[in-house]
Write an enzyme that holds these catalytic residues in place. Structure first.
Site, PDB file in Angstrom:
ATOM      1  N   ASP A  10       1.101  -1.112   0.021  1.00  0.00           N
ATOM      2  CA  ASP A  10      -0.076  -0.068   0.117  1.00  0.00           C
ATOM      3  C   ASP A  10       0.998   1.430  -0.093  1.00  0.00           C
ATOM      4  O   ASP A  10       0.994   1.947   1.035  1.00  0.00           O
ATOM      5  CB  ASP A  10      -0.870   0.178   1.194  1.00  0.00           C
ATOM      6  CG  ASP A  10      -0.331  -0.046   2.590  1.00  0.00           C
ATOM      7  OD1 ASP A  10       1.014  -0.673   2.423  1.00  0.00           O
ATOM      8  OD2 ASP A  10      -0.899   0.184   3.797  1.00  0.00           O
ATOM      9  N   ASP A  15       6.895   1.052   1.767  1.00  0.00           N
ATOM     10  CA  ASP A  15       6.636  -0.118   0.829  1.00  0.00           C
ATOM     11  C   ASP A  15       7.252   0.262  -0.549  1.00  0.00           C
ATOM     12  O   ASP A  15       7.749  -0.795  -0.981  1.00  0.00           O
ATOM     13  CB  ASP A  15       4.980   0.011   0.323  1.00  0.00           C
ATOM     14  CG  ASP A  15       4.056   0.071   1.554  1.00  0.00           C
ATOM     15  OD1 ASP A  15       3.401  -1.084   1.859  1.00  0.00           O
ATOM     16  OD2 ASP A  15       3.866   1.015   2.398  1.00  0.00           O
ATOM     17  N   ASN A  39      -2.399   2.714   3.673  1.00  0.00           N
ATOM     18  CA  ASN A  39      -1.653   4.135   3.968  1.00  0.00           C
ATOM     19  C   ASN A  39      -2.259   5.370   3.199  1.00  0.00           C
ATOM     20  O   ASN A  39      -2.381   6.383   3.406  1.00  0.00           O
ATOM     21  CB  ASN A  39      -0.042   3.989   3.395  1.00  0.00           C
ATOM     22  CG  ASN A  39       0.749   3.165   4.368  1.00  0.00           C
ATOM     23  OD1 ASN A  39       0.820   3.069   5.554  1.00  0.00           O
ATOM     24  ND2 ASN A  39       1.715   2.414   3.820  1.00  0.00           N
ATOM     25  N   THR A 124       2.791  -5.946   2.834  1.00  0.00           N
ATOM     26  CA  THR A 124       3.396  -4.920   3.515  1.00  0.00           C
ATOM     27  C   THR A 124       2.107  -3.941   4.134  1.00  0.00           C
ATOM     28  O   THR A 124       2.568  -2.684   4.491  1.00  0.00           O
ATOM     29  CB  THR A 124       4.606  -4.325   2.720  1.00  0.00           C
ATOM     30  OG1 THR A 124       4.004  -3.746   1.654  1.00  0.00           O
ATOM     31  CG2 THR A 124       5.649  -5.310   2.619  1.00  0.00           C
ATOM     32  N   PHE A 165      -0.671  -0.478  13.222  1.00  0.00           N
ATOM     33  CA  PHE A 165      -1.372  -0.042  11.888  1.00  0.00           C
ATOM     34  C   PHE A 165      -2.024  -1.215  10.969  1.00  0.00           C
ATOM     35  O   PHE A 165      -3.113  -1.193  10.803  1.00  0.00           O
ATOM     36  CB  PHE A 165      -0.859   1.177  11.024  1.00  0.00           C
ATOM     37  CG  PHE A 165      -1.679   1.753   9.825  1.00  0.00           C
ATOM     38  CD1 PHE A 165      -2.558   2.564  10.194  1.00  0.00           C
ATOM     39  CD2 PHE A 165      -1.375   1.131   8.575  1.00  0.00           C
ATOM     40  CE1 PHE A 165      -3.325   3.064   9.334  1.00  0.00           C
ATOM     41  CE2 PHE A 165      -2.297   1.729   7.606  1.00  0.00           C
ATOM     42  CZ  PHE A 165      -3.113   2.560   7.728  1.00  0.00           C
ATOM     43  N   HIS A 240       9.856   0.018   8.125  1.00  0.00           N
ATOM     44  CA  HIS A 240       9.116  -1.394   8.551  1.00  0.00           C
ATOM     45  C   HIS A 240       9.111  -2.367   7.352  1.00  0.00           C
ATOM     46  O   HIS A 240       9.575  -3.403   7.520  1.00  0.00           O
ATOM     47  CB  HIS A 240       7.709  -0.677   8.861  1.00  0.00           C
ATOM     48  CG  HIS A 240       7.625   0.169   9.871  1.00  0.00           C
ATOM     49  ND1 HIS A 240       7.887   0.066  11.481  1.00  0.00           N
ATOM     50  CD2 HIS A 240       7.315   1.717   9.621  1.00  0.00           C
ATOM     51  CE1 HIS A 240       7.570   1.014  12.134  1.00  0.00           C
ATOM     52  NE2 HIS A 240       7.415   2.023  11.146  1.00  0.00           N
TER      53      HIS A 240
END
Length: 311
Positions: A10, A15, A39, A124, A165, A240
């Site tokens: 996203d 990402d 996102n 992701t 999230f 992340h």
């Protein structure tokens, strides 16, 4: 022999960097890119994935959009982190190719069925598309080698006190994924918060003489703005999503533990929490390899080496 993967993302700054890393390394064969809402909205994340692929000259990779909202909830987006476009900061080319007419889970099924080797799914973002694939194509589960996901935490959350999230956006989808019996590697906040890129790392990336590295430097400079808030306690910006790709390429720089992980889909206080049984208190068999540590410099070195590929 390269490992076939499908990236469900996203984009999202981190990402985008994960996608760039994956395509820089021939050890991974990206069969398809699918997009989830998270996102930003589905239309924006699809556009962003296609713009990144256009930048990389990889218009040959099929791309498909997925669900516009979670399985049973309204959509939550993280525009406070990633900006109005979802990729604020760099100047990116407009996409110069068309997305597939298939939906994300249909494209996953098509590519997995056709692959001579089992395929690794790398989500992701929220797990909506992965859950829809698993529910729609049970006959293909045996052809999924592993799910390497960014999401969850054994400790505190980053969207609520208890929830990360991606899992919070669609906890019902996460529940389906963790109950699937497919091997899972969970890259949660415990490890991703250690994968920080510092100002000096961004400066080094800026010196790599290719437009892809310069784009990543722009992405990082925007991404770090949100993470400068003292409440987070970060010295840099945690990357992340690239932890999923880094683990596939260099699992030796990570530490982890096999654990039973359950998803809270009901409590108003802990909705979306990944309940990680680190001490085997429930008696349930492990259903995920949960990452807890990463060698930061090794992670940064892998990132910079990947960006040098585009020179």
């Amino acid at each position: 022999m390269s490992r076939p993967i499908i990236i469900d993302c996203d984009p999202g700054h981190d990402d985008a960097i994960a996608l760039i890393m994956a395509l820089a390394n021939p050890e991974l064969q990206v069969l398809a890119v699918t997009t989830s809402a998270g996102n930003q909205t589905q239309s924006k994340t699809l556009c962003n994935a296609m713009r990144i692929l256009t930048l990389l000259g990889r218009q040959d990779i099929p791309v498909a959009s997925g669900a516009v909202k979670p399985l049973s909830r309204g959509l939550i987006i993280a525009d406070n982190v990633h900006g109005e476009s979802g990729l604020d900061g760099p100047e990116l080319p407009e996409a110069d190719f068309a997305a597939s007419e298939l939906k994300a889970w249909q494209l996953m099924a098509q590519q997995i069925a056709a692959s001579p080797s089992p395929v690794t799914l790398v989500p992701t973002g929220p797990l909506t598309n992965i859950a829809l694939f698993l529910c729609s194509y049970p006959e293909l589960h045996h052809k999924v080698e592993r799910i390497v996901l960014m999401g969850g935490a054994a400790g505190v959350g980053n969207w609520t006190p208890a929830a990360e999230f991606n899992i919070y956006v669609d906890p019902e989808a996460a529940d389906i994924v963790f109950k699937s019996a497919i091997p899972i590697t969970m890259c949660g906040l415990d490890v991703t918060h250690q994968a920080q890129v510092m100002a000096e790392d961004v400066a080094k990336i800026r010196t790599i003489s290719n437009p892809v590295a310069h784009c990543v430097a722009d992405l990082l400079e925007f991404f770090v703005i949100y993470h400068k808030d003292p409440k987070w306690g970060f010295a840099g910006a945690p990357l992340h999503d690239p932890c999923t790709i880094a683990w596939l390429l260099k699992p030796q720089i990570f530490t982890g533990q096999n654990c039973y992980v359950a998803i809270d889909t009901m409590s108003p206080l802990t909705l979306g929490m990944t309940v990680v049984d680190r001490y085997q208190l429930t008696g349930q068999p492990a259903n995920a390899h949960v990452l807890f540590g990463v060698e930061r410099q090794g992670f940064v070195d892998l990132l910079t080496e990947s960006l040098s590929h585009w020179s």
